[in-house]
Design an enzyme around this catalytic site. Structure first.
Site, PDB file in Angstrom:
ATOM      1  N   TYR A 161      18.143   9.912 -10.972  1.00  0.00           N
ATOM      2  CA  TYR A 161      18.419   9.112  -9.643  1.00  0.00           C
ATOM      3  C   TYR A 161      19.681   9.621  -9.027  1.00  0.00           C
ATOM      4  O   TYR A 161      20.828   9.468  -9.457  1.00  0.00           O
ATOM      5  CB  TYR A 161      18.549   7.851  -9.718  1.00  0.00           C
ATOM      6  CG  TYR A 161      17.140   7.225 -10.339  1.00  0.00           C
ATOM      7  CD1 TYR A 161      15.988   7.957 -10.554  1.00  0.00           C
ATOM      8  CD2 TYR A 161      17.480   5.632 -10.799  1.00  0.00           C
ATOM      9  CE1 TYR A 161      15.095   7.080 -11.221  1.00  0.00           C
ATOM     10  CE2 TYR A 161      16.115   5.190 -11.483  1.00  0.00           C
ATOM     11  CZ  TYR A 161      14.904   5.787 -11.398  1.00  0.00           C
ATOM     12  OH  TYR A 161      13.964   5.160 -12.013  1.00  0.00           O
ATOM     13  N   PRO A 201       6.487  -2.940  -8.115  1.00  0.00           N
ATOM     14  CA  PRO A 201       5.676  -3.782  -7.967  1.00  0.00           C
ATOM     15  C   PRO A 201       5.078  -4.089  -6.659  1.00  0.00           C
ATOM     16  O   PRO A 201       3.992  -5.003  -6.502  1.00  0.00           O
ATOM     17  CB  PRO A 201       6.206  -4.991  -8.640  1.00  0.00           C
ATOM     18  CG  PRO A 201       7.602  -4.561  -8.353  1.00  0.00           C
ATOM     19  CD  PRO A 201       7.715  -3.133  -8.541  1.00  0.00           C
ATOM     20  N   LEU A 202       5.943  -3.529  -5.491  1.00  0.00           N
ATOM     21  CA  LEU A 202       5.318  -3.994  -4.406  1.00  0.00           C
ATOM     22  C   LEU A 202       4.656  -2.652  -3.580  1.00  0.00           C
ATOM     23  O   LEU A 202       4.455  -2.068  -2.471  1.00  0.00           O
ATOM     24  CB  LEU A 202       6.400  -4.065  -3.238  1.00  0.00           C
ATOM     25  CG  LEU A 202       6.978  -5.437  -3.862  1.00  0.00           C
ATOM     26  CD1 LEU A 202       8.448  -5.584  -2.836  1.00  0.00           C
ATOM     27  CD2 LEU A 202       6.207  -6.664  -3.515  1.00  0.00           C
ATOM     28  N   ARG A 259       5.562   0.803  -3.711  1.00  0.00           N
ATOM     29  CA  ARG A 259       6.502   1.390  -2.925  1.00  0.00           C
ATOM     30  C   ARG A 259       6.624   1.066  -1.608  1.00  0.00           C
ATOM     31  O   ARG A 259       6.980   1.579  -0.560  1.00  0.00           O
ATOM     32  CB  ARG A 259       5.998   2.921  -2.995  1.00  0.00           C
ATOM     33  CG  ARG A 259       6.209   3.527  -4.325  1.00  0.00           C
ATOM     34  CD  ARG A 259       6.146   5.149  -4.424  1.00  0.00           C
ATOM     35  NE  ARG A 259       6.271   5.624  -5.843  1.00  0.00           N
ATOM     36  CZ  ARG A 259       5.414   5.460  -6.661  1.00  0.00           C
ATOM     37  NH1 ARG A 259       4.063   4.894  -6.682  1.00  0.00           N
ATOM     38  NH2 ARG A 259       5.578   5.911  -7.769  1.00  0.00           N
ATOM     39  N   PHE A 266       4.574  -0.588   0.368  1.00  0.00           N
ATOM     40  CA  PHE A 266       3.355  -0.792   1.134  1.00  0.00           C
ATOM     41  C   PHE A 266       2.480  -2.188   1.231  1.00  0.00           C
ATOM     42  O   PHE A 266       2.053  -2.583   1.918  1.00  0.00           O
ATOM     43  CB  PHE A 266       2.003   0.236   0.379  1.00  0.00           C
ATOM     44  CG  PHE A 266       0.917   0.541   1.666  1.00  0.00           C
ATOM     45  CD1 PHE A 266       1.005   1.474   2.723  1.00  0.00           C
ATOM     46  CD2 PHE A 266      -0.299  -0.133   1.396  1.00  0.00           C
ATOM     47  CE1 PHE A 266       0.106   1.486   3.434  1.00  0.00           C
ATOM     48  CE2 PHE A 266      -1.256   0.043   2.406  1.00  0.00           C
ATOM     49  CZ  PHE A 266      -1.257   1.000   3.284  1.00  0.00           C
TER      50      PHE A 266
END
Length: 320
Positions: A57, A206-207, A209, A211
């Site tokens: 990262y 869990p979302l 990315r 969307f």
């Protein structure tokens, strides 16, 4: 304060963690250190105790930012990082997989320096290296645990057989894999394996990315956004997938919450051994995500979500 959950071998954390990839520039400009400090402090104050980063990262800068941000409350949180790639020390470019034992030891020492810590709480193999037996990887982490540099061992995006083989050498505390309403490939074999072996699940994205929040409308995404080239976010696929999100938005309105909160609540209701790590750059979105931990879903609610968002109707793969 939010409730806690226990991952394998007694690793207790808040029931929602924080994915820290975005603070180092994955979804827009990198946050300043001051902004990262404020975000992670706000997360801690809301009960978040699992902070997830990785050497890749940034690259490298993500660990430095997380280390500085959690320093004031280091002894009260769990910090996870990852190894598994060979990164060019000059520019951080990814040169491929590398989970050779000697490389793992080098990466751990470098991660500890960047984090400013004397141990890593949860060390993940970021991706399985096809050239290195997982038994060798697990054995190396076992040695690092014995040396006091690492406390728990995790794997990421690993298959059931690799998990079993690694776990036989060094118990795996958690598997980190993508899991959400529109990504459920782990359900047939991997999730049952985790539960058989007593391993926790830490879902990333869990979302979906972002969307599944309903905020990413088809055609409105900046083409510089790396998600714009992912199959599910493109053209007709995005249109088809957004129709599913619209059904989720309607259910959320009836429930008195946001679509993102409903999507997170669905993941949280899949088992007490699951700790999602949604990422965000914004404190207001962080607070919204944490509030999802208090949403109770009845069996009827869960059935309605399944009907509104059938995973077999999702169009497009996860990656190009």
């Amino acid at each position: 304060m939010m409730d806690k959950r226990t991952l394998g071998q007694g690793l207790e954390v808040g029931k929602l963690g924080l994915g820290c990839m975005s603070i180092s520039g994955a979804y827009g400009p990198r946050l300043s250190q001051e902004e990262a400090n404020a975000l992670l402090r706000a997360a801690f104050d809301l009960g978040v105790t699992l902070f997830d980063t990785a050497e890749i990262y940034g690259p490298f800068i993500g660990e430095e930012m997380v280390g500085q941000a959690v320093a004031p409350f280091r002894d009260r949180v769990v910090v996870a990082t990852k190894f598994g790639f060979r990164l060019d020390p000059a520019d951080g470019s990814n040169q491929g997989f590398d989970s050779r034992p000697e490389h793992i030891r080098e990466v751990v020492d470098a991660s500890l320096r960047r984090l400013g810590m004397d141990h890593i709480d949860l060390l993940y193999q970021h991706r399985v290296d096809p050239e290195v037996p997982v038994e060798d990887v697990a054995g190396t982490v076992k040695d690092l645990i014995a040396a006091g540099k690492v406390r728990w061992f995790g794997m990421s995006e690993a298959g059931a057989d690799d998990i079993r083989r690694a776990h036989a050498v060094q118990p795996v505390a958690a598997l980190q894999s993508e899991y959400s309403l529109w990504t459920r490939y782990i359900e047939p074999e991997i999730l049952p394996t985790l539960r058989e072996l007593g391993i926790g699940l830490v879902p990333y994205s869990p979302l979906g990315r972002g969307f599944l929040t309903g905020d990413l409308r088809p055609g409105a995404m900046d083409l510089k956004d790396w998600r714009a080239n992912m199959p599910r976010f493109k053209d007709q696929a995005a249109e088809a997938n957004y129709r599913l999100v619209q059904a989720l938005l309607a259910l959320a309105e009836a429930k008195g919450c946001t679509a993102g909160q409903l999507a997170l609540a669905w993941v949280l209701h899949q088992g007490e051994d699951i700790v999602p790590i949604p990422g965000t750059r914004r404190i207001e979105r962080l607070a919204e995500n944490v509030a999802a931990t208090a949403i109770a879903l009845t069996p009827a609610d869960l059935a309605a979500i399944e009907r509104a968002f059938p995973v077999e109707h999702v169009v497009g793969g996860r990656y190009a």
